[in-house]
Scaffold this active site. Structure first.
Site, PDB file in Angstrom:
ATOM      1  N   ASP A 252       0.876  -1.162   0.000  1.00 38.46           N
ATOM      2  CA  ASP A 252       0.000   0.000   0.000  1.00 38.46           C
ATOM      3  C   ASP A 252       0.921   1.222   0.000  1.00 38.46           C
ATOM      4  O   ASP A 252       2.097   1.144   0.387  1.00 38.46           O
ATOM      5  CB  ASP A 252      -0.951   0.004   1.201  1.00 38.46           C
ATOM      6  CG  ASP A 252      -2.118   0.978   0.976  1.00 38.46           C
ATOM      7  OD1 ASP A 252      -2.062   1.784   0.017  1.00 38.46           O
ATOM      8  OD2 ASP A 252      -3.097   0.933   1.743  1.00 38.46           O
TER       9      ASP A 252
HETATM   10  C1  BGC Z   1      -4.903   3.490   0.064  1.00 39.25           C
HETATM   11  C2  BGC Z   1      -5.038   2.476  -1.057  1.00 39.25           C
HETATM   12  C3  BGC Z   1      -4.855   3.162  -2.369  1.00 39.25           C
HETATM   13  C4  BGC Z   1      -3.502   3.875  -2.396  1.00 39.25           C
HETATM   14  C5  BGC Z   1      -3.214   4.618  -3.680  1.00 39.25           C
HETATM   15  C6  BGC Z   1      -3.615   4.283  -0.052  1.00 39.25           C
HETATM   16  O1  BGC Z   1      -3.568   5.303   0.876  1.00 39.25           O
HETATM   17  O2  BGC Z   1      -4.962   2.829   1.298  1.00 39.25           O
HETATM   18  O3  BGC Z   1      -6.275   1.838  -0.993  1.00 39.25           O
HETATM   19  O4  BGC Z   1      -4.970   2.241  -3.421  1.00 39.25           O
HETATM   20  O5  BGC Z   1      -3.471   4.810  -1.339  1.00 39.25           O
HETATM   21  O6  BGC Z   1      -4.050   5.703  -3.824  1.00 39.25           O
END
Ligand code: BGC
Length: 730
Positions: A252
């Site tokens: 993530d």
């Molecule tokens: C979120 C993810 C997301 C990623 C990219 C993160 O903060 O938890 O779900 O895909 O950001 O935007």
């Protein structure tokens, strides 16, 4: 002159499409330099990672997910790039998809989303999300598929298959136990193996083993004291070894914290790290990622061989062949009529009619002359906000506009009723007509009451929105109550006009203190581009509602295991770096908890009414005794006893009648949606195997189906199971 055949002879194996992919991967790997290998395992911009230019591998572009294709941001910043080709269709949020209980729609969702992604040149969609709805305070529940592992599993598999059938990778998130948004980087989950395997992992496992997901996103939080983006138990053991995952583990954004752990514990591709380099921004910040120069240095110093690196690169190359190097994939298209039709269909099937006393709904088109619409959610764009799933849509039909367009013979009046969210834009997209209000709450309430007196029916469109501390990433809700002055306004309206339809927009349940007095309640989720049309079509009766709740709608928070056991939100350690959160409720999540405590929720899991009525007859089975490797089928006649065509979802729950371990009162193990004309009867046959009877045995670390007596409880909601059949497992 080069002939075609000499060209083919000179073609390197890694480019030769007639060769097996694994052979092409080996060949590509053997040609890559250390720098090229290091480069492909970490990001080069906010959402992309490099290919191998020298060998002709294109860059890999990811994007959120999961409800539509997120607008482009700048190379190094979250700010929007301001493109003119990234206005998309917003599909309903995944809670709504889950509420359809219709796996075919999940397949269509995946296919349509892939077409939008392909047009935008995105190779990996960051979704779907299948974290379990553990508490209704969870800020991101709207992005997930509810509380039940079986329902989420059945819905996530076709979504992934649909997406990947078009050559776009799913990135199933957030693996795993990311059930808190508040302090999501610090929460360390302590959980029994049984709850982990029975409740929180099944949807991920199905995504991998049945859906064949090409990538998965590690979660921010910790498990057993280690961050999930580089957690050996989660990634190396469970995901890769036990489940045989051959895809890419993507961190993530900013979920990676340690080079050694990232090298050894199963992370393959690092994104979004907030390293010092990135903050300073002086040189190429991405070089400072944990899996970039720091990793290269450790290899050069001899601390690591290229064994782990080659394994990561292999997986990344496999992803390249499945996506960027797949020349068979279609071109895709954006905002097509077919995509809007899909968004509308899912919204209409996912809307749940929770309550409908005296058949107030559908609204009588002949007798209803004056409709008052109240509530900010009637005029507020909900495709924006909420965090990373925020979109920039080509169109969003707001509830008020949908109602106006449908009820053309009635006079429609609108009052806001309360001051809600005053934020005017999210992620660079303006929220629409969420106007600043200068009048006091007393004045707003008085206005709503005065107009409600005159109305034949009042439609209150309320609920939550996508701002911080509501249905939004990064924080959890602070309370189970509806925000703003909604309850006060509803109570005031009820005093002058009891013909009130409450339309709730949210991804979570909420306390509804006036519920006994409100005759009709509709759960309308965040349903994307066609929201207004979908809501109006249900209110008018053009569509007969068939959605079923994918979670238990608690009357109050203490009906929820995570709260009743005092487990949520955990306790800070002394150094204030980590919060330990022990899931004391164990496997008793959602209806498993309310069942075990004999609590009556406001609306049960699987509940959802229709404008027609159904009768479920007596279940029969094709055998009385089944074996561990066998199956058993139940058949139940279902009749539409009303005067409208409609769909009903037959749900089958299993109750183990004796066991060595504690078992839930019942667990959903199969369901089937059936469409019936008035008066029509159909036999619905549902087959299960012994896995439906199993529990996770913590001593053997495996699933176990104990011989003995079981009951199949069949009906149309978890609290409405009129027919049961007892059988034996031998
Ligand atoms: C979120 C993810 C997301 C990623 C990219 C993160 O903060 O938890 O779900 O895909 O950001 O935007």
């Amino acid at each position: 002159m080069m002939t075609l055949s000499t060209l083919a002879q000179n073609m390197p194996v890694y480019l030769d499409e007639s060769k097996p992919v694994e052979q092409r991967i080996d060949d590509a790997l053997s040609r890559m330099t250390l720098d090229e290998k290091i480069a492909v395992i970490h990001a080069q911009s906010k959402f992309s990672s490099p290919g191998v230019k020298r060998l002709g591998f294109p860059d890999l572009w990811t994007d959120d997910g999961p409800h539509g294709v997120r607008p482009d941001v700048l190379w190094d910043e979250w700010e929007q790039a301001g493109q003119t080709n990234d206005s998309c269709v917003a599909f309903p949020a995944l809670t709504c998809l889950a509420a359809t209980w219709n796996p075919q729609l999940a397949r269509l969702y995946g296919e349509n989303l892939a077409e939008e992604a392909l047009y935008r040149n995105k190779h990996v969609m960051l979704g779907p999300g299948v974290n379990i709805y553990r508490t209704p305070l969870g800020g991101r529940n709207f992005e997930y598929m509810g509380e039940d592992p079986w329902l989420a599993s059945r819905m996530v598999v076709p979504y992934i298959q649909g997406l990947q059938s078009k050559g776009v990778a799913a990135c199933v998130k957030h693996y795993a136990l990311n059930n808190d948004e508040e302090y999501r980087h610090q929460v360390n989950v302590k959980i029994s193996d049984r709850a982990l395997h029975e409740i929180y992992l099944p949807a991920f496992k199905a995504a991998v083993q049945e859906g064949g997901a090409w990538s998965i996103m590690g979660a921010y939080n910790l498990y057993q004291g280690v961050h999930n983006c580089h957690n050996a138990t989660m990634l190396n053991k469970i995901l890769k070894k036990d489940w045989g995952f051959d895809g890419v583990v993507i961190s993530d954004w900013g979920g990676c914290h340690n080079t050694d752990e990232a090298i050894k514990n199963g992370l393959d591709l690092e994104f979004g790290s907030w390293t010092n380099g990135l903050t300073a921004g002086a040189s190429n910040a991405y070089d400072n990622y944990y899996l970039a120069l720091p990793y290269k240095k450790l290899i050069q110093e001899g601390k690591y061989s290229t064994k782990e690196l080659d394994e990561k690169v292999r997986r990344v190359l496999r992803l390249f062949y499945r996506t960027t190097m797949n020349r068979q994939k279609p071109h895709g298209f954006l905002c097509s009529e077919s995509h809007y039709a899909t968004a509308l269909k899912i919204a209409q099937e996912g809307i749940v009619l929770l309550k409908n006393d005296r058949n107030l709904l559908p609204i009588n088109l002949q007798t209803t002359k004056k409709i008052l619409v109240v509530g900010e959610n009637a005029i507020k764009m909900m495709t924006v906000g909420g965090g990373s799933s925020s979109l920039k849509v080509q169109k969003e039909i707001l509830p008020l506009d949908g109602i106006k367009a449908r009820f053309t013979d009635a006079q429609i009046d609108y009052v806001r009723g309360y001051v809600g969210d005053t934020v005017q834009s999210y992620n660079g997209v303006t929220v629409g007509r969420s106007l600043y209000e200068t009048r006091s709450q007393a004045e707003l309430t008085a206005e709503a009451v005065a107009k409600a007196k005159e109305a034949d029916v009042v439609i209150f469109v309320g609920g939550l929105n996508k701002s911080d501390y509501q249905d939004c990433e990064g924080h959890d809700r602070k309370s189970y109550d509806l925000p703003y002055a909604q309850n006060e306004v509803i109570e005031a309206i009820l005093k002058v006009n009891p013909r009130l339809v409450y339309v709730n927009i949210s991804g979570n349940g909420a306390a509804l203190p006036w519920i006994k007095k409100v005759p009709a309640v509709v759960q309308a989720w965040f349903i994307g581009s066609e929201a207004g049309e979908a809501i109006a079509s249900v209110l008018a009766g053009d569509v007969n509602p068939s959605g079923k709740l994918p979670f238990t709608w608690y009357a109050s928070l203490n009906q929820c295991g995570a709260h009743a056991t005092g487990s949520y939100p955990g306790t800070w350690r002394e150094d204030y770096k980590i919060i330990d959160e022990e899931y004391k409720e164990g496997i008793y999540v959602g209806y498993r908890y309310t069942d075990s405590k004999k609590l009556k929720p406001l609306f049960a899991f699987g509940h959802g009414l229709s404008y027609t009525t159904f009768k479920v007859g007596k279940a029969t089975a094709n055998k009385q005794v089944m074996t561990t490797d066998g199956q058993i089928s139940f058949t139940v006649p279902v009749t539409n006893t009303g005067n409208r065509a409609g769909s009903e979802t037959i749900q089958l729950y299993i109750a183990a009648k004796q066991s060595k371990v504690d078992r839930p009162v019942k667990e959903l193990k199969a369901f089937q949606k059936v469409y019936l004309q008035p008066g029509e009867t159909r036999n619905v046959t549902i087959t299960i195997g012994s896995e439906a009877l199993s529990y996770y045995d913590e001593t053997r670390h495996d699933w176990c189906a104990e011989p003995g007596k079981y009951e199949a409880l069949i009906g149309t909601a978890s609290d409405l199971l009129p027919t049961k059949h007892t059988f034996q497992l031998k």
